[in-house]
Write an enzyme that holds these catalytic residues in place. Structure first.
Site, PDB file in Angstrom:
ATOM      1  N   CYS A 115       0.851  -1.201   0.000  1.00  0.00           N
ATOM      2  CA  CYS A 115       0.000   0.000   0.000  1.00  0.00           C
ATOM      3  C   CYS A 115       0.888   1.253   0.000  1.00  0.00           C
ATOM      4  O   CYS A 115       0.632   2.220  -0.729  1.00  0.00           O
ATOM      5  CB  CYS A 115      -0.904  -0.025   1.217  1.00  0.00           C
ATOM      6  SG  CYS A 115      -1.853   1.459   1.466  1.00  0.00           S
TER       7      CYS A 115
ATOM      8  N   TRP B  16       2.485   1.638  -3.396  1.00  0.00           N
ATOM      9  CA  TRP B  16       1.510   2.110  -4.379  1.00  0.00           C
ATOM     10  C   TRP B  16       1.484   3.643  -4.399  1.00  0.00           C
ATOM     11  O   TRP B  16       1.318   4.254  -5.449  1.00  0.00           O
ATOM     12  CB  TRP B  16       0.119   1.571  -4.023  1.00  0.00           C
ATOM     13  CG  TRP B  16      -0.974   2.053  -4.938  1.00  0.00           C
ATOM     14  CD1 TRP B  16      -1.365   1.488  -6.110  1.00  0.00           C
ATOM     15  CD2 TRP B  16      -1.793   3.212  -4.756  1.00  0.00           C
ATOM     16  NE1 TRP B  16      -2.378   2.215  -6.663  1.00  0.00           N
ATOM     17  CE2 TRP B  16      -2.663   3.288  -5.857  1.00  0.00           C
ATOM     18  CE3 TRP B  16      -1.879   4.205  -3.771  1.00  0.00           C
ATOM     19  CZ2 TRP B  16      -3.607   4.291  -6.006  1.00  0.00           C
ATOM     20  CZ3 TRP B  16      -2.808   5.212  -3.919  1.00  0.00           C
ATOM     21  CH2 TRP B  16      -3.672   5.247  -5.031  1.00  0.00           C
ATOM     22  N   HIS B  17       1.678   4.247  -3.226  1.00  0.00           N
ATOM     23  CA  HIS B  17       1.607   5.705  -3.149  1.00  0.00           C
ATOM     24  C   HIS B  17       2.777   6.388  -3.840  1.00  0.00           C
ATOM     25  O   HIS B  17       2.671   7.539  -4.250  1.00  0.00           O
ATOM     26  CB  HIS B  17       1.527   6.164  -1.688  1.00  0.00           C
ATOM     27  CG  HIS B  17       0.160   6.016  -1.119  1.00  0.00           C
ATOM     28  ND1 HIS B  17      -0.309   4.833  -0.611  1.00  0.00           N
ATOM     29  CD2 HIS B  17      -0.868   6.897  -1.008  1.00  0.00           C
ATOM     30  CE1 HIS B  17      -1.551   4.997  -0.195  1.00  0.00           C
ATOM     31  NE2 HIS B  17      -1.917   6.229  -0.433  1.00  0.00           N
ATOM     32  N   GLY B  18       3.898   5.704  -3.951  1.00  0.00           N
ATOM     33  CA  GLY B  18       5.014   6.344  -4.637  1.00  0.00           C
ATOM     34  C   GLY B  18       6.285   5.540  -4.524  1.00  0.00           C
ATOM     35  O   GLY B  18       6.423   4.674  -3.657  1.00  0.00           O
TER      36      GLY B  18
ATOM     37  N   PHE C  37       0.204  10.414  -6.843  1.00  0.00           N
ATOM     38  CA  PHE C  37       0.346   8.996  -6.513  1.00  0.00           C
ATOM     39  C   PHE C  37      -0.113   8.112  -7.624  1.00  0.00           C
ATOM     40  O   PHE C  37      -0.598   7.817  -8.329  1.00  0.00           O
ATOM     41  CB  PHE C  37      -0.408   8.649  -5.236  1.00  0.00           C
ATOM     42  CG  PHE C  37       0.007   9.526  -4.087  1.00  0.00           C
ATOM     43  CD1 PHE C  37       1.353   9.822  -3.912  1.00  0.00           C
ATOM     44  CD2 PHE C  37      -0.900  10.105  -3.246  1.00  0.00           C
ATOM     45  CE1 PHE C  37       1.766  10.646  -2.878  1.00  0.00           C
ATOM     46  CE2 PHE C  37      -0.506  10.922  -2.206  1.00  0.00           C
ATOM     47  CZ  PHE C  37       0.817  11.192  -2.021  1.00  0.00           C
TER      48      PHE C  37
END
Lengths: 354, 492
Positions: free
Chosen positions: B322, B325-327, B492
């Site tokens: 997770c 996924w944001h960066g 993101f």
């Protein structure tokens, strides 16, 4: 495991069509009422003194008064503060016999404002000398904080000159904190700080007199060349403003003469890119049939002649610059019409009468 | 084009609504859907038209593969197809989003000096890739409905969710396209407009206003600048609130826009800072992403009967993913892992006999308050890693918050008093005011049922309209006086 969601659909309407229409109209009305309240709050605090715009507002008021009491035909200096600190109109008047008023003000007021001020001061038969700062040719029309303060505090009439879109942009750009400060100042005038520039140091012609050579304090940060060194954008709004001003002058029998600002000499001004910027300015004025007095080099000086910014001369620099300007002005000015009529006997009378 | 952009509000949205009404009026469903796809592609292409073919290629690939999966008998060939599909999607995402990060990491480990390619991340790629992976997984289980390519295209491209979510499921969207009336209705338009304005208000007036206190503090932390303990807290709390109002505002704008066209979206936020534990937080924050990770990653890893060790391992891996996924940065990975750790600690605590024994001690009003405060504190610490430029900057800021290495912060030019006034006001809203879903509960703003509807819910009354109009004025004014900012989740 995820369970599939039931196919969804929005619920049936909760209010009849008319109910939503009323709601929508109320929204529009709410917007309109808030806008009206905002404009009202701004108008209520017009003229309230605040620390930021004090000097510019006072300078503007003094210069407007001088211009209004000086009989035409007269000579007006119109530009940013390079003229305020760098042109002694008192000397111009003494040397040429033309009553002269230094209308120059803060350059951050912008080209539109400075020309608006010039329109208010100039009368038929007057001559306007315009040594604009280079940055005044490169404007986007954005409202600076100085201009905002000036309009709110000194010259709310300026708003009337704006079209609906610029007017709204201006009104909406005023911060809430500023309006509150203005309203408070209106109710209870604040004690304003006394430091910084002072309007009382202007002479009877509107020239700055406090820029004494021995008090110069030019910082390294202020020792810089113009931001227009690589040319001026054709998109700049200044071209259109100046073109309209030229037409206005022609319609009102006012002669317009352009010149260059006083600034620090840097070797970068020998480069070809700067030559292109100067040609842009020259060609522009040529296309308008406006004579240009001298070249940028005529008004470039060593940094020791500058008071506190790259555009503000000390009194010594001011003297030199004014004398050079007078030399360049003479062929265009000729003898003042009143002096010519009276055989030159009235020389200096205008000045002492003021 | 952003939702708060005047080009979007003044031109794109009115034209799209008008076209939708003209093309789709009198029940012409297919032309209406086609118009929305076309408008959505214009919306996407406005940013960079070069990536429109990439989006369309991804849609076509996944649609065809989904069709094939839905008609393939479960078995090894279906599994191979699914693995191919997921891999292709992840490769595309990985290429654009993680190549530079991987090259830099490799250079750091192996001492090489490979040049990282300079790639521009296609907007929304993280969102449309995950949505389509979910679609393929369901297609392999034969849980998808074939509404045709046009409906699938609309499901992926529909502009309100295209670039920053919410992460939609085909189960929620495709039936709406086929069963709802794709037609402009006054009630949907007004309800949608109200939700949109509520989101715009959160973004422009709340998130953008408080953002001025964030950058100076995080910049000082990254550059070794001095800051006081109060300033450090002000920066961290201001960012905590900025991120919430920015993203919740965006989500509400997306929900409102979809509703204008008669489409319901799932809720994406449910007052997350009111969470009383970290698991509760993840049921309230970015709900659609949490749900995606729970069902597509976590549950796949745990299976039906997981041991405690497997459960904890799956939690840590899911949350780390997770974060990733944001960066593409170690900060995001650490942030995700930290939340994984919070969850593991919470699950462990819940399982302890001690927890059951002490629970009655917290039965009073202070129990939930204490739990909320503790959860909020953990979340704030996480956001420091999320926002900080690097690991050292995050540690410097956390240190200053704890009073270690804090200075006077005189050079920071940050008015702590003003910052804390803003923080108190926004925190009160986040903690005590009903959220937009709760306020709009009577008109079903989202697909999900609303728990705890507001005591004084919305209705299309004249007074509400007047108040919203006045708020709109403040938003418009904000465009002129506040520095323009992007939505944070666009990164993101």
């Amino acid at each position: 495991m995820e369970t599939p969601s039931a196919p969804a659909a929005p619920p049936p309407p909760t209010a009849p069509w008319r109910g939503y229409a009323r709601y929508c109209l109320a929204m529009v009305a709410g917007f309109g009422l808030a806008l009206a309240a905002w404009i009202g709050a701004i108008q209520l605090q017009f003229g309230a003194p605040t620390a930021k715009g004090r000097w510019t507002a006072e300078v503007t008021a003094i210069k407007a008064r001088i211009a209004a009491t000086t009989p035409s035909p007269k000579l007006l200096v119109v530009c940013g503060s390079n003229g305020l600190f760098g042109i002694r109109s008192e000397l111009i008047e003494r040397e040429t016999g033309w009553p002269s008023v230094n209308m120059s003000n803060h350059a951050a007021l912008g080209i539109h404002y400075l020309l608006w001020q010039a329109r208010a001061a100039a009368k038929s038969g007057d001559v306007i000398v315009m040594p604009l700062e280079y940055e005044l040719y490169q404007e986007t029309g954005a409202t600076t904080e100085i201009l905002m303060e000036q309009v709110l505090q000194g010259t709310p009439d300026y708003l009337r000159t704006m079209g609906p879109a610029p007017y709204l942009r201006f009104i909406l750009s005023v911060k809430q904190e500023r309006v509150l400060e203005g309203l408070q100042a209106k109710l209870r005038p604040p004690v304003l700080p006394t430091g910084g520039y002072q309007a009382r140091t202007l002479n009877a012609h509107g020239d700055e007199t406090n820029n004494r050579h021995e008090k110069a304090h030019l910082s390294a940060e202020e020792t810089r060349w113009t931001s227009t060194i690589d040319g001026i954008s054709p998109e700049s709004i200044s071209w259109g403003e100046l073109r309209r001003f030229r037409e206005w002058c022609r319609d009102h029998n006012i002669r317009l003469l352009a010149s260059y600002p006083a600034t620090i000499y840097f070797p970068v001004y020998e480069e070809a890119r700067w030559g292109r910027t100067v040609r842009q300015i020259e060609e522009f004025y040529r296309s308008l049939d406006v004579p240009v007095l001298g070249t940028p080099r005529d008004f470039m000086y060593d940094r020791s002649f500058f008071y506190d910014t790259a555009y503000h001369l000390t009194d010594r620099g001011m003297e030199q610059r004014t004398r050079r300007l007078i030399e360049l002005l003479r062929p265009h000015l000729g003898e003042h019409p009143h002096l010519a009529r009276r055989g030159g006997q009235a020389s200096g009378a205008q000045s002492s009468a003021r | 084009m952003l939702f708060n952009d005047y080009v979007f509000i003044g031109a794109f949205l009115p034209i799209t609504l008008l076209g939708f009404h003209l093309v789709g009026g009198r029940g012409r469903q297919r032309p209406a859907a086609f118009w929305l796809v076309l408008a959505s592609l214009v919306f996407y292409g406005w940013w960079n038209p070069l990536y429109v073919p990439l989006l369309l290629g991804s849609i076509l690939f996944n649609y065809l593969l989904g069709q094939r999966l839905a008609t393939t008998e479960p078995g090894s060939s279906a599994k191979a197809l699914l693995v191919t599909g997921i891999s292709a999607n992840l490769l595309l995402l990985g290429y654009f989003k993680y190549t530079g990060f991987l090259v830099e990491t490799w250079n750091g480990v192996a001492g090489t000096a490979w040049a990282a390619p300079k790639l521009i991340l296609p907007l929304g790629i993280s969102f449309f890739t995950f949505i389509q992976i979910g679609y393929l997984m369901d297609a392999a289980r034969r849980e998808t409905e074939d509404g045709g390519f046009l409906d699938y295209c609309l499901f992926i491209t529909f502009f309100p969710h295209l670039i920053a979510g919410p992460l939609l499921s085909h189960r929620e969207m495709l039936p709406q396209f086929s069963k709802s009336r794709l037609q402009l209705e006054p009630d949907n338009l007004m309800i949608g407009l109200t939700i949109f304005l509520a989101g715009l208000f959160q973004k422009v007036l709340l998130a953008d206003s408080i953002s001025v206190f964030v950058e100076p503090v995080f910049h000082a932390a990254a550059t070794g600048g001095s800051m006081s303990t109060a300033q450090a807290w002000a920066g961290a709390l201001a960012y905590t609130l900025q991120l919430y109002f920015d993203f919740a505002g965006y989500s509400d704008m997306a929900i409102g826009l979809a509703r204008m066209f008669g489409i319901l979206f799932p809720a994406n936020f449910n007052s997350p800072y009111r969470a009383v534990n970290i698991s509760d937080f993840w049921r309230r924050w970015h709900i659609t992403l949490s749900e995606w990770i729970r069902t597509r990653v976590f549950m796949k890893m745990t299976g039906r009967r997981a041991t405690r060790a497997r459960l904890y391992g799956a939690t840590l891996v899911s949350m780390t993913l997770c974060g990733l996924w944001h960066g593409a940065s170690w900060n995001f990975i650490f942030w995700g892992a930290l939340h994984g750790l919070y969850l593991v600690i919470y699950y462990n605590w819940r399982a302890l006999p001690l927890a059951r024994r002490v629970a009655p001690l917290f039965d009073g009003w202070w129990g939930p308050l204490l739990a909320r405060g503790l959860t909020f504190l953990c979340v704030v610490v996480g956001w420091v890693f999320f926002r900080a430029r690097d690991w050292n900057a995050a540690l410097a800021l956390l240190g200053a918050m704890a009073g270690r290495g804090a200075g006077t912060g005189a050079a920071l030019n940050l008015d702590s008093k003003a910052a804390f006034l803003w923080i108190a006001a926004l925190l009160s809203l986040a903690w005590f005011a009903p959220n937009v879903q709760q306020w709009m509960a009577p008109v079903r703003p989202t697909l999900d049922p609303v728990d705890e509807p507001a005591r004084r819910p919305w209705k299309p009354a004249v007074l509400t309209g007047l108040a919203l109009g006045a708020l709109l004025f403040l938003v418009v004014k904000g465009y002129f006086t506040l520095a323009p900012t992007q939505f944070l989740y666009f990164n993101f």
